[in-house]
Structures are given as C-alpha cells and as structure tokens.
Design a protein around this motif. Structure first.
Motif, short mmCIF file in Angstrom:
data_model
loop_
_atom_site.label_atom_id
_atom_site.label_comp_id
_atom_site.label_asym_id
_atom_site.label_seq_id
_atom_site.Cartn_x
_atom_site.Cartn_y
_atom_site.Cartn_z
N THR A 147 0.84 -1.20 0.00
CA THR A 147 0.00 0.00 0.00
C THR A 147 0.88 1.25 0.00
OG1 THR A 147 -1.68 -1.18 1.26
CG2 THR A 147 -1.86 1.21 1.17
N THR A 148 0.52 2.19 -0.87
CA THR A 148 1.29 3.42 -1.03
C THR A 148 0.38 4.63 -0.88
OG1 THR A 148 2.75 2.29 -2.60
CG2 THR A 148 2.85 4.71 -2.55
N LEU A 149 0.83 5.59 -0.09
CA LEU A 149 0.12 6.87 0.00
C LEU A 149 0.50 7.69 -1.22
CD1 LEU A 149 -1.60 9.01 1.46
CD2 LEU A 149 0.46 9.66 2.72
N ILE A 150 -0.49 8.04 -2.04
CA ILE A 150 -0.24 8.78 -3.27
C ILE A 150 -0.16 10.28 -3.00
CG2 ILE A 150 -1.05 9.27 -5.60
CD1 ILE A 150 -0.11 6.39 -5.13
N LYS A 151 -1.20 10.84 -2.41
CA LYS A 151 -1.22 12.27 -2.13
C LYS A 151 -2.46 12.61 -1.31
CE LYS A 151 -3.60 13.27 -6.51
NZ LYS A 151 -3.57 14.07 -7.75
N GLN A 152 -2.49 13.84 -0.84
CA GLN A 152 -3.70 14.38 -0.24
C GLN A 152 -4.46 15.17 -1.30
OE1 GLN A 152 -2.31 16.59 3.28
NE2 GLN A 152 -3.15 14.95 4.54
N GLU A 153 -5.76 14.97 -1.34
CA GLU A 153 -6.55 15.66 -2.35
C GLU A 153 -7.97 15.87 -1.87
OE1 GLU A 153 -5.76 12.62 -5.29
OE2 GLU A 153 -7.87 12.00 -5.24
N SER A 154 -8.64 16.84 -2.47
CA SER A 154 -10.02 17.14 -2.12
C SER A 154 -10.96 16.21 -2.88
CB SER A 154 -10.33 18.60 -2.45
OG SER A 154 -11.67 18.91 -2.11
N MET A 155 -11.99 15.74 -2.19
CA MET A 155 -13.00 14.86 -2.80
C MET A 155 -14.38 15.30 -2.36
SD MET A 155 -13.51 10.73 -2.27
CE MET A 155 -12.35 10.23 -3.54
N LEU A 156 -15.34 15.20 -3.27
CA LEU A 156 -16.72 15.52 -2.93
C LEU A 156 -17.35 14.32 -2.25
CD1 LEU A 156 -18.74 17.89 -3.30
CD2 LEU A 156 -19.59 16.70 -5.34
N VAL A 157 -17.72 14.48 -0.97
CA VAL A 157 -18.30 13.39 -0.18
C VAL A 157 -19.63 13.88 0.39
CG1 VAL A 157 -18.01 11.86 1.80
CG2 VAL A 157 -16.02 12.52 0.43
N LYS A 158 -20.70 13.26 -0.04
CA LYS A 158 -22.04 13.63 0.39
C LYS A 158 -22.28 15.13 0.24
CE LYS A 158 -22.88 9.80 3.59
NZ LYS A 158 -23.31 9.40 4.96
N GLY A 159 -21.85 15.67 -0.90
CA GLY A 159 -22.12 17.06 -1.22
C GLY A 159 -21.16 18.07 -0.62
N GLN A 160 -20.13 17.59 0.11
CA GLN A 160 -19.17 18.49 0.72
C GLN A 160 -17.76 18.16 0.25
OE1 GLN A 160 -19.65 18.27 4.98
NE2 GLN A 160 -21.47 19.56 4.98
N ASN A 161 -16.95 19.20 0.05
CA ASN A 161 -15.55 18.99 -0.29
C ASN A 161 -14.78 18.59 0.97
OD1 ASN A 161 -15.42 19.58 -3.13
ND2 ASN A 161 -15.85 21.71 -2.61
N GLY A 193 -14.04 6.52 -0.06
CA GLY A 193 -14.11 6.27 -1.50
C GLY A 193 -13.23 5.12 -1.94
N LEU A 194 -13.55 4.58 -3.13
CA LEU A 194 -12.81 3.45 -3.69
C LEU A 194 -12.91 3.49 -5.21
CD1 LEU A 194 -12.94 -0.27 -2.57
CD2 LEU A 194 -13.60 0.30 -4.90
N LYS A 195 -11.85 3.01 -5.86
CA LYS A 195 -11.88 2.82 -7.31
C LYS A 195 -11.25 1.48 -7.64
CE LYS A 195 -8.87 4.75 -10.11
NZ LYS A 195 -8.10 5.74 -10.91
N SER A 196 -11.90 0.73 -8.53
CA SER A 196 -11.40 -0.58 -8.92
C SER A 196 -11.49 -0.72 -10.44
CB SER A 196 -12.24 -1.68 -8.25
OG SER A 196 -11.82 -2.96 -8.69
N PRO A 197 -10.39 -1.08 -11.11
CA PRO A 197 -10.43 -1.21 -12.57
C PRO A 197 -11.13 -2.50 -13.01
CG PRO A 197 -8.26 -1.81 -11.76
CD PRO A 197 -9.04 -1.33 -10.57
#
Length: 208
Positions: A147-161, A193-197
């Motif tokens: 497991t690698t930490l890529i970066k910190q970033e803003s995400m829209l979660v339940k309508g909030q950044n 959040g999650l993303k799977s190819p």
C-alpha cells in the motif's frame, strides 16, 4: 434488589455502547458514469457484513454480480468468515474459522491453513493499510499486498468537499498482480471512497 437494578443498568449501557459502535457504509457503484448497483458494509466491534449487488449493461450483454460476506472479528483479527459470490454465473463459497492457532479456509476448490491473525480487504478498517497480506473474501486468495500513500486531495463526499488521503493498494500472488484498488480516507481516517479497474472501465464507489 439494588444489585438487580445495577445489573439491568449495566446491560442497558452495553446495548447502547454496541449501537454507538455500529457503523454503516453505503456506496453507489458507478461505471462509465452510470450507477450499476450498491455495496453496503455494516460493521460493529465484533461482526461485519459486506453486501454487493451489481447489474452491468455492456453492449449486448447483461452482467450480474452478487456478493455477501459475513465476518466475525476479535482484536482486529478474523475469527470466522462465510461468503457467497455469484460473478455472472461463476459461483464460489468461502468458509473459514479460527482453530488451534490457525485459520482454516475451505472453498469449492481448495482447503488451506493460514496464520491465526488474518484480515480480509476490510476497507472500513484503516489498519489494512499496514498489512502485508490480506485474504480475498470472494475466492480465498491469500495475497501479498503493498500500500502506497499517493497524495492528499479534495474529494466531494455527500455534497461536501473533504480533504482526503489517497492510497493505492496492490495485491499479488506468486509475483503476479491480482488486483489494484484506490482508496480514499478523510483526515480522521474514515473510509470515503474506492476505485477498482475492470476490463470495461473503472468502478467508483460514491458514499451515499
């Protein structure tokens, strides 16, 4: 009489504390900008249930996927698992339990013995980010993980950044890549959040 009242109050406190600790993560699964189903995780301090139900329409095909995994935990280690998966007609069952300092796994095809402290891909528990091996609840593959930490970033979660920590988890078996999962956790390390190819596009999990 007083001792009975105290015992009653203590039992109420235990029930309340268990309810407070119970958590639920409910996600829309999105593929190519279309909701294809939901994946729900219900967790308390001793048990977790993961339930997914997807229907994918691709070209002239209808693809169905259903998965349910019921798991029991003690001190962060798996003590029991029972899962059923139907991947568009390809069915599998996984049963496992802790026995005499080993975790025994049985599927339709294999039997295996694992170390006593096993974790599945329990994304809701950020401790998996530090694990070197994880059990795939769908097919009982015992995978090496990095497991690698890529970066910190803003995400829209339940309508909030929300500011999040973006990780990539790679699972391999005998040196061959078996899965790559992107995971997002907020600043308190709550899973968001999650993303799977897949061969036909990335599946994104949107918290609802």
């Amino acid at each position: 009489m007083a001792s009975k009242k105290i015992a009653y109050l203590l039992s109420l406190l235990l029930i309340i504390s268990e309810n407070i600790m119970a958590q639920e993560w409910k996600f829309d699964a999105i593929l190519n900008d279309k909701v294809i189903g939901q994946h729900v995780f219900e967790v308390d301090d001793k048990k977790s249930v993961s339930s997914a139900d997807f229907h994918i329409e691709f070209m002239f095909m209808d693809i169905y996927y259903k998965h349910e995994s019921k798991e029991s935990w003690s001190q962060g280690c798996l003590t029991k698992i029972k899962s059923e998966t139907n991947d568009d007609g390809d069915k599998n069952q996984v049963n496992g339990f802790l026995d005499n300092n080993q975790f025994l796994i049985k599927t339709i095809k294999i039997n295996q013995s694992l170390p006593p402290c096993v974790m599945t891909f329990a994304y809701w528990n950020p401790k998996i980010l530090k694990e070197l091996k994880l059990l795939n609840s769908q097919n009982a593959e015992w995978l090496d993980v990095e497991t690698t930490l890529i970066k910190q970033e803003s995400m829209l979660v339940k309508g909030q950044n929300v500011m999040t920590n973006h990780y990539v988890l790679k699972g391999t078996k005998e040196g061959r890549e078996r899965l790559v999962i992107d995971l997002w956790y907020d600043e308190k390390m709550n899973w968001v959040g999650l993303k799977s190819p897949t061969p036909i596009g990335d599946i994104f999990y949107k918290l609802i």
